[in-house]
Write a protein that holds these residues in place. Structure first.
Motif, short mmCIF file in Angstrom:
data_model
loop_
_atom_site.label_atom_id
_atom_site.label_comp_id
_atom_site.label_asym_id
_atom_site.label_seq_id
_atom_site.Cartn_x
_atom_site.Cartn_y
_atom_site.Cartn_z
N SER A 143 41.68 36.46 41.17
CA SER A 143 41.41 36.78 39.77
C SER A 143 42.54 37.58 39.13
O SER A 143 43.00 37.27 38.02
N ARG B 151 35.23 37.79 51.35
CA ARG B 151 35.10 36.90 50.18
C ARG B 151 35.50 37.62 48.89
O ARG B 151 36.19 37.05 48.05
N SER B 152 35.06 38.87 48.76
CA SER B 152 35.39 39.63 47.56
C SER B 152 36.89 39.88 47.45
O SER B 152 37.46 39.84 46.35
N SER C 191 33.12 29.29 38.74
CA SER C 191 32.27 29.88 39.79
C SER C 191 33.06 30.32 41.02
O SER C 191 32.62 31.20 41.76
N LYS C 192 34.21 29.72 41.27
CA LYS C 192 35.00 30.07 42.45
C LYS C 192 35.48 31.52 42.41
O LYS C 192 35.78 32.10 43.45
N PHE C 193 35.57 32.08 41.22
CA PHE C 193 36.00 33.48 41.12
C PHE C 193 34.85 34.45 41.35
O PHE C 193 35.07 35.66 41.47
N GLY C 194 33.63 33.94 41.42
CA GLY C 194 32.48 34.80 41.66
C GLY C 194 32.33 35.86 40.58
O GLY C 194 32.63 35.64 39.42
N GLU D 191 38.47 36.73 46.21
CA GLU D 191 38.17 36.52 44.79
C GLU D 191 38.96 37.46 43.90
O GLU D 191 39.47 37.06 42.85
N GLN D 192 39.06 38.72 44.31
CA GLN D 192 39.78 39.69 43.49
C GLN D 192 41.27 39.39 43.42
O GLN D 192 41.88 39.47 42.35
N SER E 126 34.15 38.40 40.34
CA SER E 126 35.47 38.97 40.04
C SER E 126 36.15 38.28 38.86
O SER E 126 37.22 38.69 38.44
N GLY E 127 35.53 37.22 38.33
CA GLY E 127 36.14 36.48 37.23
C GLY E 127 36.41 37.34 36.01
O GLY E 127 37.37 37.08 35.26
#
Length: 359
Positions: free
Chosen positions: A71, A63-64, A107-110, A67-68, A112-113
């Motif tokens: 981002s 997941r990270s 929020s989708k970027f968690g 997200e990264q 990592s935003g």
């Protein structure tokens, strides 16, 4: 359920060394791939991403990584679009950070935003925001680092957080069983005064502490369950088996504890009565003490990694017999007053419910 047969960890110090070694190896591999294999210049994002994905669960790493990559890609895109419209570096920098920070709050970027405005800022200050090749390189670098971090995390001693759950389950069962044993000592007409349990408010405070430990154990179990997902470690399968046992144990204590708390309160009132209640008859106290000890045996048995399902069944059968004897003692006891009868009767309901919930 003998969860001690799982893989043996050598402790936090060794775990820290393993994690550090994985971070170092992932960073080095990502840098070599980016510089030596792909001949990229200053590919700082590759080792950064590789290191960032170590020391988390495998599923969280996946997941990270997503997200990264998302981002940084958006940050690169923001920088590229802004420099096309704005020539002044200072103004472009401010716009990039402003827009990137707003977009990064999605929020989708968690977590990592934050890298959206940071990446855009770096692209502007390095002077590479107007170079499409340089922008593409940043995305490739991050992708390489994320891939290396994922691979190292999944293949080299993948994290498996089972010790936290084991300790939490052992702790909550031990705390609950100790309180019940102290209540049994208090009920015994001739207790060992050197180890007599506390009464009333102290018992109530300890009962509340059990609830807090149940919540802590449930959180630990959630973390352990997540660490087994997509985990290739050989002991992950046995951890999943133990996890089911741990979950059942904590669930049984949780569902029974309201009744156990009522039982503890009723015992305290029977020992130190206030009107209209009166002190318990000795026969009822003896039978009640035997039953509460039997309850403690079940709780302790379920929390002991060396015990089996058959052991729990034997403890439950013994507790059933103790409950029957306790109910008979209450029904046949010649209580000296209505108040004493009330004190005895107040024990029966939660005692029966607690045993049913635990078994």
């Amino acid at each position: 359920m003998r969860w001690t047969r799982q893989s043996v960890s050598l402790g936090p110090a060794v775990d820290a060394l393993v994690v550090s070694a994985k971070m170092a190896g992932a960073a080095a591999v990502a840098w070599i791939l980016a510089t030596e294999v792909l001949s990229m210049t200053q590919p700082f994002l590759a080792p950064y991403a590789a290191v960032f994905l170590i020391d988390v669960t495998i599923s969280r790493s996946l997941r990270s990584a997503a997200e990264q990559i998302a981002s940084v890609s958006v940050g690169v895109l923001v920088a590229g679009l802004v420099v096309v419209v704005v020539d002044d570096v200072s103004v472009a920098l401010g716009i990039c950070v402003f827009v990137g920070a707003l977009v990064g709050r999605w929020s989708k970027f968690g977590t990592s935003g934050i890298w959206i405005p940071v990446t855009a800022l770096l692209m502007i200050t390095y002077g590479s925001a107007s170079d499409p090749i340089a922008l593409l390189d940043r995305i490739i670098e991050l992708t390489i680092g994320a891939a290396v971090g994922l691979a190292v995390n999944a293949l080299a001693a993948p994290p498996l957080y089972w010790r936290t759950s084991q300790r939490a389950v052992e702790s909550v069962s031990s705390t609950a069983a100790t309180l019940l044993r102290d209540v049994a000592i208090g009920l015994d007409p001739e207790p060992d005064r050197s180890s007599a349990g506390d009464r009333s408010s102290d018992w109530r405070a300890r009962s509340n502490a059990v609830r807090a430990e149940v919540q802590h154990a449930q959180a630990a179990l959630t973390w352990t369950e997540e660490s087994t997902r997509a985990n290739l470690r050989r002991s992950a399968a046995s951890t999943r088996v133990s996890h089911r046992w741990w979950t059942a144990t904590v669930g049984a204590i949780d569902s029974s504890w309201n009744h156990c708390s009522e039982l503890v309160d009723a015992a305290a009132v029977g020992l130190d009565p206030v009107p209209p209640f009166r002190a318990l008859d000795d026969d009822v106290r003896v039978a009640g003490a035997d039953f509460v000890r039997a309850l403690a045996d079940i709780v302790e048995c379920r929390g002991d990694g060396e015990r089996s399902q058959a052991d729990v069944a034997d403890s439950a059968a013994a507790a059933e017999d103790a409950l029957d004897a306790f109910v008979d003692a209450v029904e046949t006891s010649e209580q000296g007053s209505t108040g004493a009868t009330m004190s005895a009767g107040r024990l029966v309901g939660p005692a029966t419910a607690a045993l049913r919930a635990l078994t």
